[in-house]
Design a protein around this motif. Structure first.
Motif, PDB file in Angstrom:
ATOM      1  N   MET A  14       0.833  -1.196   0.000  1.00 32.40           N
ATOM      2  CA  MET A  14       0.000   0.000   0.000  1.00 32.40           C
ATOM      3  C   MET A  14       0.875   1.256   0.000  1.00 32.40           C
ATOM      4  SD  MET A  14      -3.124  -0.765   2.621  1.00 32.40           S
ATOM      5  CE  MET A  14      -4.406  -1.952   2.210  1.00 32.40           C
ATOM      6  N   VAL A  15       0.464   2.252  -0.783  1.00 30.37           N
ATOM      7  CA  VAL A  15       1.190   3.530  -0.902  1.00 30.37           C
ATOM      8  C   VAL A  15       2.681   3.243  -1.060  1.00 30.37           C
ATOM      9  CG1 VAL A  15       1.324   5.889  -0.026  1.00 30.37           C
ATOM     10  CG2 VAL A  15      -0.537   4.415   0.729  1.00 30.37           C
ATOM     11  N   ALA A  16       3.011   2.517  -2.109  1.00 28.44           N
ATOM     12  CA  ALA A  16       4.399   2.097  -2.334  1.00 28.44           C
ATOM     13  C   ALA A  16       5.330   3.289  -2.498  1.00 28.44           C
ATOM     14  CB  ALA A  16       4.466   1.195  -3.566  1.00 28.44           C
ATOM     15  N   ASP A  17       4.818   4.384  -3.064  1.00 30.30           N
ATOM     16  CA  ASP A  17       5.650   5.569  -3.241  1.00 30.30           C
ATOM     17  C   ASP A  17       6.011   6.223  -1.910  1.00 30.30           C
ATOM     18  OD1 ASP A  17       5.553   5.201  -5.931  1.00 30.30           O
ATOM     19  OD2 ASP A  17       3.939   6.653  -6.291  1.00 30.30           O
ATOM     20  N   TRP A  18       5.384   5.779  -0.849  1.00 36.29           N
ATOM     21  CA  TRP A  18       5.688   6.318   0.471  1.00 36.29           C
ATOM     22  C   TRP A  18       6.503   5.303   1.287  1.00 36.29           C
ATOM     23  CZ3 TRP A  18       4.424  11.125   2.574  1.00 36.29           C
ATOM     24  CH2 TRP A  18       4.625  11.281   3.945  1.00 36.29           C
ATOM     25  N   PHE A  19       5.886   4.187   1.650  1.00 36.48           N
ATOM     26  CA  PHE A  19       6.557   3.223   2.515  1.00 36.48           C
ATOM     27  C   PHE A  19       7.722   2.515   1.824  1.00 36.48           C
ATOM     28  CE2 PHE A  19       2.243   3.343   4.430  1.00 36.48           C
ATOM     29  CZ  PHE A  19       2.612   3.760   5.695  1.00 36.48           C
ATOM     30  N   GLY A  20       7.684   2.436   0.510  1.00 35.86           N
ATOM     31  CA  GLY A  20       8.741   1.718  -0.187  1.00 35.86           C
ATOM     32  C   GLY A  20       9.967   2.536  -0.498  1.00 35.86           C
ATOM     33  N   LEU A  21       9.936   3.858  -0.249  1.00 38.83           N
ATOM     34  CA  LEU A  21      11.055   4.721  -0.648  1.00 38.83           C
ATOM     35  C   LEU A  21      11.673   5.467   0.522  1.00 38.83           C
ATOM     36  CD1 LEU A  21       9.506   6.302  -3.879  1.00 38.83           C
ATOM     37  CD2 LEU A  21      11.026   4.325  -3.706  1.00 38.83           C
ATOM     38  N   LEU A  22      11.463   4.991   1.752  1.00 40.93           N
ATOM     39  CA  LEU A  22      11.961   5.711   2.924  1.00 40.93           C
ATOM     40  C   LEU A  22      13.429   5.426   3.221  1.00 40.93           C
ATOM     41  CD1 LEU A  22       8.895   5.311   5.331  1.00 40.93           C
ATOM     42  CD2 LEU A  22       9.504   7.266   3.909  1.00 40.93           C
ATOM     43  N   GLY A  23      13.960   4.363   2.659  1.00 41.65           N
ATOM     44  CA  GLY A  23      15.378   4.050   2.886  1.00 41.65           C
ATOM     45  C   GLY A  23      15.695   3.708   4.327  1.00 41.65           C
ATOM     46  N   ARG A  24      14.816   2.969   4.991  1.00 42.73           N
ATOM     47  CA  ARG A  24      15.066   2.611   6.392  1.00 42.73           C
ATOM     48  C   ARG A  24      16.223   1.615   6.485  1.00 42.73           C
ATOM     49  NH1 ARG A  24      11.680  -0.516   8.344  1.00 42.73           N
ATOM     50  NH2 ARG A  24      10.142  -0.744   6.670  1.00 42.73           N
ATOM     51  N   PRO A  25      17.252   1.929   7.296  1.00 41.07           N
ATOM     52  CA  PRO A  25      18.331   0.945   7.491  1.00 41.07           C
ATOM     53  C   PRO A  25      18.012  -0.058   8.585  1.00 41.07           C
ATOM     54  CG  PRO A  25      18.900   2.977   8.603  1.00 41.07           C
ATOM     55  CD  PRO A  25      17.574   3.225   7.916  1.00 41.07           C
TER      56      PRO A  25
END
Length: 658
Positions: free
Chosen positions: A575-586
């Motif tokens: 869901m909302v891939a442009d948000w959760f998928g692009l955060l760059g969480r290490p």
């Protein structure tokens, strides 16, 4: 008497005139201190634009405030007489002025942003480009809202219509709050909330006082002035607190440190603080002996009121002027984005929080000033109502008060603590926030029975105006209120709106805009309250079904929550891939694994409150049966068991017939 009554008419005129004059003078003085009128080194728009920019700002603020004041007076302060009609007329005139100033503001801001000199060359193409920018669209939307408010204010005659228009003006204030210095220091959401509260509080504080002065000029408020001013004073006290707190938060976001108070922006902030303190002292002195003096028919004593009102309006004008200059002054904390933003800053506008652990749920905080003020106001008002009942000898359960305080504490944590911090970057944390808002907090609030307490504690008005108690009754007994409080509708809204929210663009809107986030909090909290109130509450509104039907509704929603959770757990689409998928969480799980964890949370957290509700319903069902049996036993002891006697007689007649 004629000689003494003359100042009571003339002074409001000078009071209103001094408001505008002092505001403009303060704008010019503060603008000089803040360097607003200095030529820009890059694409300067000219001296005319540099002067008009803060001037249109202060005139727009005064026009908005007067519009709000007229609508607020008609909706909450004035009885149904000529004064209410005059207040609406004043609001319509002010809204018209607001429309013109907002339209002028479009051209002035356009010229300032793009460095175009008004009246020189062909600026049509540049203006078209500006209107395609977010700032241009926001300013245009403000013009449209102002024009709509102008037209509708000429048509409405009732408090209900005035209240709806106040909501429309609030939309415009929300838009205006997006156009100031609200993006510095990674505190965009805090700054937007603080700016909205500041604008709304100032408008509600200043506007009614201007309208009261105008009504006195036109010969109104002859018999109701003491009562109306007392009502306004209570509103003004709340507004003073809201303006002061939101102003401090806004200043800290933009100043950043105590050292920055030595800058031009810091000097204007200090000047505004001093003026606010002075204005608070004037208001306190003004209202200290107000009731006694206004209750007198002596015109000289009324002259004292107008003299103090004129001074207060002038002080408000000075504050408005400094505020307008502040809006055009560059703050110490720059508005520009970081030179090397992280992926999280690019997507969310805020830095990534530290790795989530069990402790960070309670140690990480990002205060939402709007929701914290809601919590503080909710606690103060509820406790005051409780104490008011106790003072007059009425009983109110301490357990209900404790339930309310627990609910407010959880609301503060879930909107400003760990769930709010991590709910912006983790779907699982967002689901924790959602489930607590919709299913945990409402149980405590419903058990506190706030509507019942309010109806018992709030005084009733006898003059035809609508106070808090009257508005509460209107809301509870309105057609829409009864519709949404109906148990079936409440259950459908509670369960169905979740599916609509997550499988439409509303979820993304709540992530990308602060307004959408606040709307999500309001909707799911209210939906949860209506559903829980229909099952276990005592507040008026719904026509509650029998206990078997309540359990049926409850288990149906439980099944829906289980279905929703399973859908998320088994889903492979983010869901909302442009948000959760692009955060760059290490740190943490991948976005899709975290989403599946969120589905488990929706399933698990949803079941626990549901089972608690089922237990409460079952216990109340048993107690209701016990009370029914007790009443029947008492009736039998008093007058005999007529039902059993009739049944035995019927059996005897059947036996004789056989």
């Amino acid at each position: 008497m004629a000689r003494l009554s003359h100042p009571s008419v003339r002074t409001p005129v000078w009071g209103v005139a001094s408001l505008v004059l002092v505001a403009l003078l303060a704008t010019l003085a503060a603008g000089i201190v803040g360097g607003v009128f200095e030529a820009s080194a890059i694409a300067d728009a000219g001296a005319t634009v540099r002067v008009l920019l803060p001037v249109t700002g202060v005139l727009g603020n005064l026009a908005i405030a007067t519009t709000v004041g007229g609508l607020l007076a008609a909706a909450f302060l004035l009885p149904a007489d000529k004064d209410r009609s005059r207040a609406l007329t004043t609001a319509a005139v002010a809204a018209g002025a607001w429309t013109l100033v907002a339209l002028m503001d479009v051209f002035v801001v356009f010229a300032d942003v793009l460095g175009a000199r008004l009246g020189e060359g062909d600026v049509g193409e540049l203006l078209g480009s500006f209107m395609r920018l977010p700032l241009g669209r926001v300013l245009a939307a403000v013009v449209v809202v102002a024009a709509v408010v102008t037209v509708l204010t000429l048509l409405v005659e009732t408090p209900t219509g005035s209240a709806w228009l106040l909501g429309l003006v609030a939309v415009a204030l929300a838009l205006v709050s997006l156009t100031g210095h609200t993006s510095g220091a990674d505190n965009h959401r805090v700054a937007v909330s603080a700016m909205f509260l500041h604008l709304a509080g100032a408008a509600v504080w200043l506007g009614p006082l201007v309208v009261l002065a105008v009504l006195r000029v036109r010969g109104g408020l002859t018999a109701t002035l003491p009562v109306v001013v007392a009502r306004y004073s209570r509103v003004a006290l709340w507004c003073y607190v809201v303006v002061g707190v939101s102003g401090l938060v806004s200043a800290w976001v933009r100043v950043g440190s105590l050292d920055a108070l030595g800058t031009a922006y810091g000097a204007l902030v200090l000047a505004k603080v001093v003026l606010l303190v002075l204005l608070g002292a004037l208001g306190w002195a003004h209202r200290r002996g107000l009731s006694r003096r206004l209750a007198s028919a002596d015109g000289q004593q009324r002259w004292v009121f107008w003299r103090l009102a004129a001074v207060e309006l002038a002080a408000m004008g000075a504050v408005s002027g400094v505020a307008a200059a502040l809006a055009g002054t560059s703050p110490p904390v720059p508005d520009e984005a970081p030179a090397a933003p992280t992926p999280a800053q690019v997507v969310t506008g805020e830095p990534l929080p530290p790795e989530q652990t069990g402790a960070t749920w309670f140690t990480e905080w990002r205060p939402d000033v709007l929701m914290l003020l809601v919590v503080v106001a909710g606690v103060l008002v509820y406790v005051r109502w409780h104490l008011r009942l106790r003072a007059r000898g009425d009983r109110w359960s301490g357990g209900r008060t404790a339930s309310w305080l627990v609910g407010m504490a959880i609301l503060a944590w879930v909107t400003s603590g760990g769930p709010a911090v991590y709910g912006h970057v983790l779907f699982s944390a967002h689901m924790v926030q959602h489930m607590v808002l919709a299913m945990v907090i409402p149980i405590f609030l419903v058990m506190a029975a706030p509507v019942t307490l309010a109806l018992r504690a709030l005084p009733a008005r006898k003059d035809g105006s609508r106070g808090p108690r009257e508005w509460l009754l209107v809301l509870v007994h309105s057609r829409w209120g009864r519709f949404f409080a109906h148990p079936g509708v409440a259950a459908a809204n509670f369960a169905g709106s979740m599916m609509v929210f997550y499988y439409s663009g509303l979820f993304e809107l709540s992530l990308t805009t602060h307004v959408g986030h606040l709307a999500m909090i309001a909707h799911f909290s209210l939906a949860g309250y209506l559903f829980a109130n229909a099952l276990i509450g005592i507040d008026p509104g719904p026509q509650r079904p029998g206990y078997p039907q309540r359990l049926l509704l409850l288990f149906a929603t439980m099944a829906f929550h289980a279905f929703f959770g399973v859908t998320l757990v088994t889903s492979e689409s983010l869901m909302v891939a442009d948000w959760f998928g692009l955060l760059g969480r290490p740190w943490g799980d991948s976005a899709i694994v975290d989403q599946q964890l969120g589905g488990s949370i929706a399933w698990g957290i949803g079941e626990i409150p549901t089972m608690l509700l089922a237990i409460v319903v079952a216990v109340r069902w048993a107690k209701d049966d016990e009370r029914t049996a007790t009443r029947r036993d008492r009736r039998v002891e008093r007058s005999g068991d007529t039902e059993l006697d009739d049944y035995n007689a019927m059996l005897a007649r059947l036996a004789e017939r056989d």
